[in-house]
Motif scaffolding. Structure first.
Motif, PDB file in Angstrom:
ATOM      1  N   LYS A   1      32.771  83.023  60.903  1.00  0.00           N
ATOM      2  CA  LYS A   1      33.642  83.973  60.184  1.00  0.00           C
ATOM      3  C   LYS A   1      33.383  83.832  58.690  1.00  0.00           C
ATOM      4  N   ASP A   2      33.170  84.966  58.011  1.00  0.00           N
ATOM      5  CA  ASP A   2      32.930  84.884  56.567  1.00  0.00           C
ATOM      6  C   ASP A   2      34.213  85.118  55.776  1.00  0.00           C
ATOM      7  N   SER A   3      34.104  85.072  54.451  1.00  0.00           N
ATOM      8  CA  SER A   3      35.284  85.133  53.580  1.00  0.00           C
ATOM      9  C   SER A   3      35.985  86.481  53.626  1.00  0.00           C
ATOM     10  N   SER A   4      35.294  87.517  54.111  1.00  0.00           N
ATOM     11  CA  SER A   4      35.919  88.834  54.223  1.00  0.00           C
ATOM     12  C   SER A   4      36.594  89.048  55.571  1.00  0.00           C
ATOM     13  N   GLY A   5      36.468  88.051  56.463  1.00  0.00           N
ATOM     14  CA  GLY A   5      37.062  88.153  57.785  1.00  0.00           C
ATOM     15  C   GLY A   5      36.121  88.676  58.851  1.00  0.00           C
ATOM     16  N   LYS A   6      34.882  88.987  58.472  1.00  0.00           N
ATOM     17  CA  LYS A   6      33.890  89.462  59.435  1.00  0.00           C
ATOM     18  C   LYS A   6      33.468  88.304  60.346  1.00  0.00           C
ATOM     19  N   THR A   7      33.439  88.553  61.663  1.00  0.00           N
ATOM     20  CA  THR A   7      33.169  87.492  62.631  1.00  0.00           C
ATOM     21  C   THR A   7      32.086  87.921  63.611  1.00  0.00           C
ATOM     22  N   LYS A   8      31.261  86.947  63.998  1.00  0.00           N
ATOM     23  CA  LYS A   8      30.259  87.181  65.037  1.00  0.00           C
ATOM     24  C   LYS A   8      30.193  85.946  65.937  1.00  0.00           C
ATOM     25  N   ALA A   9      30.280  86.158  67.245  1.00  0.00           N
ATOM     26  CA  ALA A   9      30.169  85.076  68.218  1.00  0.00           C
ATOM     27  C   ALA A   9      28.843  85.193  68.955  1.00  0.00           C
ATOM     28  N   VAL A  10      28.183  84.054  69.173  1.00  0.00           N
ATOM     29  CA  VAL A  10      26.918  83.998  69.902  1.00  0.00           C
ATOM     30  C   VAL A  10      27.103  83.096  71.111  1.00  0.00           C
ATOM     31  N   GLN A  11      26.740  83.588  72.269  1.00  0.00           N
ATOM     32  CA  GLN A  11      26.874  82.831  73.509  1.00  0.00           C
ATOM     33  C   GLN A  11      25.619  81.994  73.747  1.00  0.00           C
ATOM     34  N   ASN A  12      25.801  80.714  74.100  1.00  0.00           N
ATOM     35  CA  ASN A  12      24.655  79.892  74.485  1.00  0.00           C
ATOM     36  C   ASN A  12      24.031  80.491  75.746  1.00  0.00           C
ATOM     37  N   PRO A  13      22.698  80.580  75.824  1.00  0.00           N
ATOM     38  CA  PRO A  13      22.073  81.216  76.989  1.00  0.00           C
ATOM     39  C   PRO A  13      22.217  80.435  78.286  1.00  0.00           C
ATOM     40  N   ASP A  14      22.618  79.179  78.201  1.00  0.00           N
ATOM     41  CA  ASP A  14      22.742  78.337  79.401  1.00  0.00           C
ATOM     42  C   ASP A  14      24.173  78.399  79.922  1.00  0.00           C
TER      43      ASP A  14
ATOM     44  N   ALA B   1      16.959  79.423  54.087  1.00  0.00           N
ATOM     45  CA  ALA B   1      17.651  79.123  55.334  1.00  0.00           C
ATOM     46  C   ALA B   1      17.409  80.240  56.340  1.00  0.00           C
ATOM     47  N   ASP B   2      17.104  79.839  57.582  1.00  0.00           N
ATOM     48  CA  ASP B   2      16.854  80.869  58.589  1.00  0.00           C
ATOM     49  C   ASP B   2      17.512  80.581  59.927  1.00  0.00           C
ATOM     50  N   SER B   3      18.221  79.454  60.051  1.00  0.00           N
ATOM     51  CA  SER B   3      18.816  79.135  61.358  1.00  0.00           C
ATOM     52  C   SER B   3      20.020  78.217  61.223  1.00  0.00           C
ATOM     53  N   LEU B   4      20.812  78.259  62.274  1.00  0.00           N
ATOM     54  CA  LEU B   4      21.954  77.355  62.451  1.00  0.00           C
ATOM     55  C   LEU B   4      21.661  76.541  63.706  1.00  0.00           C
TER      56      LEU B   4
ATOM     57  N   PHE C   1      23.810  86.638  63.040  1.00  0.00           N
ATOM     58  CA  PHE C   1      25.065  86.845  62.318  1.00  0.00           C
ATOM     59  C   PHE C   1      24.921  87.926  61.254  1.00  0.00           C
ATOM     60  N   THR C   2      23.833  87.890  60.475  1.00  0.00           N
ATOM     61  CA  THR C   2      23.675  88.855  59.387  1.00  0.00           C
ATOM     62  C   THR C   2      23.516  90.278  59.918  1.00  0.00           C
ATOM     63  N   SER C   3      22.910  90.418  61.108  1.00  0.00           N
ATOM     64  CA  SER C   3      22.766  91.758  61.675  1.00  0.00           C
ATOM     65  C   SER C   3      24.108  92.351  62.073  1.00  0.00           C
ATOM     66  N   ALA C   4      25.110  91.504  62.215  1.00  0.00           N
ATOM     67  CA  ALA C   4      26.466  91.968  62.527  1.00  0.00           C
ATOM     68  C   ALA C   4      27.321  92.095  61.269  1.00  0.00           C
ATOM     69  N   GLY C   5      26.686  91.898  60.098  1.00  0.00           N
ATOM     70  CA  GLY C   5      27.401  92.071  58.839  1.00  0.00           C
ATOM     71  C   GLY C   5      28.077  90.822  58.319  1.00  0.00           C
ATOM     72  N   VAL C   6      27.878  89.674  58.970  1.00  0.00           N
ATOM     73  CA  VAL C   6      28.484  88.424  58.507  1.00  0.00           C
ATOM     74  C   VAL C   6      27.670  87.885  57.334  1.00  0.00           C
ATOM     75  N   LYS C   7      28.347  87.527  56.248  1.00  0.00           N
ATOM     76  CA  LYS C   7      27.689  86.984  55.058  1.00  0.00           C
ATOM     77  C   LYS C   7      27.537  85.472  55.215  1.00  0.00           C
ATOM     78  N   MET C   8      26.296  85.033  55.432  1.00  0.00           N
ATOM     79  CA  MET C   8      26.068  83.612  55.692  1.00  0.00           C
ATOM     80  C   MET C   8      26.087  82.771  54.421  1.00  0.00           C
ATOM     81  N   ASN C   9      26.194  83.417  53.256  1.00  0.00           N
ATOM     82  CA  ASN C   9      26.388  82.665  52.008  1.00  0.00           C
ATOM     83  C   ASN C   9      27.854  82.639  51.598  1.00  0.00           C
TER      84      ASN C   9
END
Length: 290
Positions: A215-228, A1-4, A247-255
């Motif tokens: 938001k992952d199970s540890s409570g870590k959250t990352k928001a991404v703004q749509n460029p438009d 997996a590489d994208s959402l 998300f992973t670069s901000a420490g969010v666990k995508m699994n």
């Protein structure tokens, strides 16, 4: 997996102008044709000779004869004389290209000259008045122009109304359009005025951005703004692909994802207000098969 991936679509505003000068509009109406018109008109006042140029970035295909373009008109009466240079949806995949249209007499029949090439948005349009002579032209680049037919004699008294016109060619289905590079020459005065000609027009969305937060199970959250920044004004389905590295670069666990939130506006600086409808579909996670 590489994208959402998220698919979304909004509803065009009645009228909105971005900081860069692009203009979004929606409209409903049977047509700009025949003895009377139904459409949305956004205009300024012109005295004497003048012209208007715009690039029609898009026209929503509510009907192959939906029309978006530039117009000079005597008044906001539905039966008014006018000269109109629109683009329709479709292009080489269907649709009806470009057509210089006009009503030479109040409540009279409409007439037209069609482009010999089946063009489609994005495309440039121009309407011009010299005395009582009106002409319509199209261009692929805003530099090389092709006039459709000959200049038409239409008796109009000063002041006249010069602006952007949009109709869905369907009394029950709204269309939308985006214009850019709008410019007017001549003795033009006033701010943009918005007229609902011949039919009540839809309110549409306020123009807002979108964001997606994970938001992952540890409570870590990352928001991404749509460029438009005009995301909620886009009528057709939009594919928004977000690399998982955002998300992973901000420490969010995508699994170990606990929740996904979609929001309207800006996550970092929310403001109250905003109206309308946004449709969300096909929230996908993984890798493209292509």
């Amino acid at each position: 997996a590489d994208s959402l991936v998220v698919y979304f679509r909004g509803v065009a505003p009645a009228f909105a102008e971005t900081a860069s000068g692009n203009i979004f509009m929606n409209a409903i109406g049977a047509d700009i044709w025949g003895n009377a018109d139904q459409f949305r008109y956004v205009y300024k006042t012109l005295n004497g000779n003048g012209s208007m140029v715009a690039r029609v970035e898009s026209v929503y295909n509510s009907n192959t004869w939906a029309k978006a373009g530039v117009m000079i008109r005597q008044s906001i009466d539905p039966a008014s004389t006018h000269a109109f240079m629109p683009i329709t949806p479709g292009g080489t995949s269907g649709g009806n290209g470009a057509s210089f249209q006009r009503r030479l007499a109040t409540s009279g029949a409409s007439s037209n000259n069609d482009s010999t090439m089946l063009v489609a948005a994005p495309y440039w349009v121009k309407i011009e008045r010299v005395g009582d002579a009106f002409s319509g032209s199209i261009s692929p680049d805003g530099i090389t122009w092709t006039q459709l037919g000959s200049a038409q004699t239409i008796a109009m008294t000063n002041p006249v109304l010069i602006g952007l016109a949009l109709t869905s060619h369907d009394a029950t289905v709204a269309t939308s359009a985006e214009f850019s590079n709008v410019s007017i020459t001549g003795n033009v005065t006033g701010n943009w005025q918005i007229a609902e000609i011949g039919a009540e027009q839809p309110a549409g969305n306020s123009m807002e951005g979108l964001y997606l937060s994970v938001k992952d199970s540890s409570g870590k959250t990352k928001a991404v703004q749509n460029p438009d920044a005009a995301a909620t004004a886009r009528t057709g389905w939009q594919q928004w692909t977000i690399p998982l590295s955002e998300f992973t670069s901000a420490g969010v666990k995508m699994n170990a994802v606990k929740s996904v939130t979609l929001g309207v506006g800006t996550k970092a600086a929310p403001t109250a207000g905003g109206t309308g409808i946004v449709y969300i579909d096909d929230l996908g996670y993984g890798r493209s098969a292509q």
